[in-house]
Scaffold this motif. Structure first.
Motif, PDB file in Angstrom:
ATOM      1  N   ASN A  71      -4.980  35.420  -7.942  1.00 35.77           N
ATOM      2  CA  ASN A  71      -5.773  34.363  -8.559  1.00 35.77           C
ATOM      3  C   ASN A  71      -5.733  33.123  -7.670  1.00 35.77           C
ATOM      4  N   LEU A  72      -6.715  32.974  -6.797  1.00 37.71           N
ATOM      5  CA  LEU A  72      -6.711  31.857  -5.850  1.00 37.71           C
ATOM      6  C   LEU A  72      -6.780  30.506  -6.539  1.00 37.71           C
ATOM      7  N   ASP A  73      -7.565  30.379  -7.595  1.00 39.42           N
ATOM      8  CA  ASP A  73      -7.669  29.091  -8.283  1.00 39.42           C
ATOM      9  C   ASP A  73      -6.326  28.677  -8.880  1.00 39.42           C
ATOM     10  N   LEU A  74      -5.618  29.606  -9.484  1.00 45.09           N
ATOM     11  CA  LEU A  74      -4.319  29.321 -10.084  1.00 45.09           C
ATOM     12  C   LEU A  74      -3.314  28.861  -9.031  1.00 45.09           C
ATOM     13  N   ILE A  75      -3.189  29.610  -7.940  1.00 47.20           N
ATOM     14  CA  ILE A  75      -2.190  29.261  -6.933  1.00 47.20           C
ATOM     15  C   ILE A  75      -2.596  27.997  -6.175  1.00 47.20           C
ATOM     16  N   LYS A  76      -3.879  27.776  -6.001  1.00 49.37           N
ATOM     17  CA  LYS A  76      -4.351  26.543  -5.362  1.00 49.37           C
ATOM     18  C   LYS A  76      -3.946  25.330  -6.198  1.00 49.37           C
ATOM     19  N   ASN A  77      -4.113  25.411  -7.519  1.00 48.73           N
ATOM     20  CA  ASN A  77      -3.704  24.323  -8.401  1.00 48.73           C
ATOM     21  C   ASN A  77      -2.190  24.096  -8.346  1.00 48.73           C
ATOM     22  N   LYS A  78      -1.413  25.178  -8.313  1.00 46.47           N
ATOM     23  CA  LYS A  78       0.040  25.048  -8.226  1.00 46.47           C
ATOM     24  C   LYS A  78       0.447  24.350  -6.920  1.00 46.47           C
ATOM     25  N   ILE A  79      -0.207  24.718  -5.822  1.00 48.54           N
ATOM     26  CA  ILE A  79       0.090  24.101  -4.531  1.00 48.54           C
ATOM     27  C   ILE A  79      -0.208  22.608  -4.584  1.00 48.54           C
ATOM     28  N   ASN A  80      -1.358  22.233  -5.122  1.00 49.56           N
ATOM     29  CA  ASN A  80      -1.716  20.814  -5.260  1.00 49.56           C
ATOM     30  C   ASN A  80      -0.711  20.061  -6.126  1.00 49.56           C
ATOM     31  N   GLU A  81      -0.327  20.654  -7.250  1.00 45.54           N
ATOM     32  CA  GLU A  81       0.611  20.015  -8.173  1.00 45.54           C
ATOM     33  C   GLU A  81       2.015  19.897  -7.584  1.00 45.54           C
ATOM     34  N   SER A  82       2.352  20.753  -6.630  1.00 46.17           N
ATOM     35  CA  SER A  82       3.687  20.764  -6.036  1.00 46.17           C
ATOM     36  C   SER A  82       3.792  19.906  -4.783  1.00 46.17           C
ATOM     37  N   GLY A  83       2.732  19.216  -4.416  1.00 43.56           N
ATOM     38  CA  GLY A  83       2.795  18.328  -3.261  1.00 43.56           C
ATOM     39  C   GLY A  83       2.167  18.884  -1.998  1.00 43.56           C
ATOM     40  N   GLY A  84       1.537  20.067  -2.082  1.00 47.05           N
ATOM     41  CA  GLY A  84       0.809  20.602  -0.931  1.00 47.05           C
ATOM     42  C   GLY A  84      -0.581  19.991  -0.857  1.00 47.05           C
ATOM     43  N   LYS A  85      -1.227  20.163   0.292  1.00 49.47           N
ATOM     44  CA  LYS A  85      -2.583  19.645   0.479  1.00 49.47           C
ATOM     45  C   LYS A  85      -3.469  20.786   0.981  1.00 49.47           C
ATOM     46  N   ILE A  86      -4.639  20.921   0.403  1.00 49.85           N
ATOM     47  CA  ILE A  86      -5.578  21.952   0.822  1.00 49.85           C
ATOM     48  C   ILE A  86      -6.243  21.487   2.116  1.00 49.85           C
ATOM     49  N   SER A  87      -6.115  22.288   3.176  1.00 47.51           N
ATOM     50  CA  SER A  87      -6.703  21.924   4.470  1.00 47.51           C
ATOM     51  C   SER A  87      -8.023  22.643   4.735  1.00 47.51           C
ATOM     52  N   LYS A  88      -8.258  23.764   4.076  1.00 45.11           N
ATOM     53  CA  LYS A  88      -9.530  24.490   4.174  1.00 45.11           C
ATOM     54  C   LYS A  88      -9.759  25.140   2.821  1.00 45.11           C
ATOM     55  N   ASP A  89     -10.813  24.729   2.133  1.00 47.49           N
ATOM     56  CA  ASP A  89     -11.055  25.210   0.777  1.00 47.49           C
ATOM     57  C   ASP A  89     -11.394  26.706   0.781  1.00 47.49           C
ATOM     58  N   ILE A  90     -11.454  27.288  -0.391  1.00 47.14           N
ATOM     59  CA  ILE A  90     -11.687  28.728  -0.542  1.00 47.14           C
ATOM     60  C   ILE A  90     -12.984  29.141   0.151  1.00 47.14           C
ATOM     61  N   PHE A  91     -12.881  30.189   0.965  1.00 44.61           N
ATOM     62  CA  PHE A  91     -14.044  30.751   1.644  1.00 44.61           C
ATOM     63  C   PHE A  91     -13.942  32.266   1.634  1.00 44.61           C
ATOM     64  N   SER A  92     -15.068  32.919   1.786  1.00 42.00           N
ATOM     65  CA  SER A  92     -15.126  34.384   1.801  1.00 42.00           C
ATOM     66  C   SER A  92     -15.052  34.914   3.221  1.00 42.00           C
ATOM     67  N   PHE A  93     -14.524  36.117   3.353  1.00 45.96           N
ATOM     68  CA  PHE A  93     -14.487  36.849   4.616  1.00 45.96           C
ATOM     69  C   PHE A  93     -14.583  38.332   4.272  1.00 45.96           C
ATOM     70  N   PRO A  94     -14.839  39.204   5.235  1.00 42.13           N
ATOM     71  CA  PRO A  94     -14.920  40.634   4.912  1.00 42.13           C
ATOM     72  C   PRO A  94     -13.608  41.126   4.303  1.00 42.13           C
ATOM     73  N   GLY A  95     -13.642  41.517   3.058  1.00 42.05           N
ATOM     74  CA  GLY A  95     -12.452  42.024   2.389  1.00 42.05           C
ATOM     75  C   GLY A  95     -11.858  41.094   1.349  1.00 42.05           C
ATOM     76  N   GLY A  96     -12.349  39.851   1.255  1.00 44.98           N
ATOM     77  CA  GLY A  96     -11.781  38.975   0.245  1.00 44.98           C
ATOM     78  C   GLY A  96     -12.156  37.519   0.414  1.00 44.98           C
ATOM     79  N   ARG A  97     -11.270  36.658  -0.086  1.00 45.85           N
ATOM     80  CA  ARG A  97     -11.450  35.207   0.003  1.00 45.85           C
ATOM     81  C   ARG A  97     -10.090  34.597   0.315  1.00 45.85           C
ATOM     82  N   ARG A  98     -10.080  33.382   0.872  1.00 44.94           N
ATOM     83  CA  ARG A  98      -8.816  32.707   1.133  1.00 44.94           C
ATOM     84  C   ARG A  98      -9.016  31.208   1.262  1.00 44.94           C
ATOM     85  N   PHE A  99      -7.893  30.487   1.283  1.00 44.43           N
ATOM     86  CA  PHE A  99      -7.891  29.064   1.581  1.00 44.43           C
ATOM     87  C   PHE A  99      -6.638  28.750   2.387  1.00 44.43           C
TER      88      PHE A  99
END
Length: 115
Positions: A71-99
């Motif tokens: 669940n990328l949205d869930l873990i992305k929110n946890k990272i933000n809440e824990s003091g991490g910073k998103i450097s590249k937002d969610i994007f698609s690639f062959p086989g899935g999505r990532r950030f």
């Protein structure tokens, strides 16, 4: 091998010459490669799956550790809440999505999902 949330699942390196790097690791370590167009090759038979992304930039820290989470949205929110910073937002690639994210020490990592 089962894919498990929050575990390191993949490592990604940078390379200026994909053919040269593919030849090196095939000859030296018997890694097996799969080409994904002109700018990316994935490897297996190395103990941990990974890939090389073509770059023209200077390679300072060429490794990107990639974790898995269903669940990328869930873990992305946890990272933000824990003091991490998103450097590249969610994007698609062959086989899935990532950030990508920056941890509090300044390390860049990524999280991917096949969902």
């Amino acid at each position: 091998m089962d894919i498990i949330d929050n575990h390191i699942n993949y490592v990604e390196f940078k390379a200026k010459n994909l053919e040269k790097i593919k030849k090196f690791y095939t000859t030296s370590f018997d890694w097996v490669f799969t080409d994904y167009g002109a700018t990316y090759i994935a490897f297996s038979e190395s103990g941990l799956q990974g890939g090389f992304e073509k770059t023209e930039n200077e390679i300072v820290n060429g490794a990107l550790v990639v974790l898995y989470h269903k669940n990328l949205d869930l873990i992305k929110n946890k990272i933000n809440e824990s003091g991490g910073k998103i450097s590249k937002d969610i994007f698609s690639f062959p086989g899935g999505r990532r950030f990508h994210f920056i941890d509090p020490a300044g390390n860049e990592l990524a999280v991917w999902s096949d969902n």
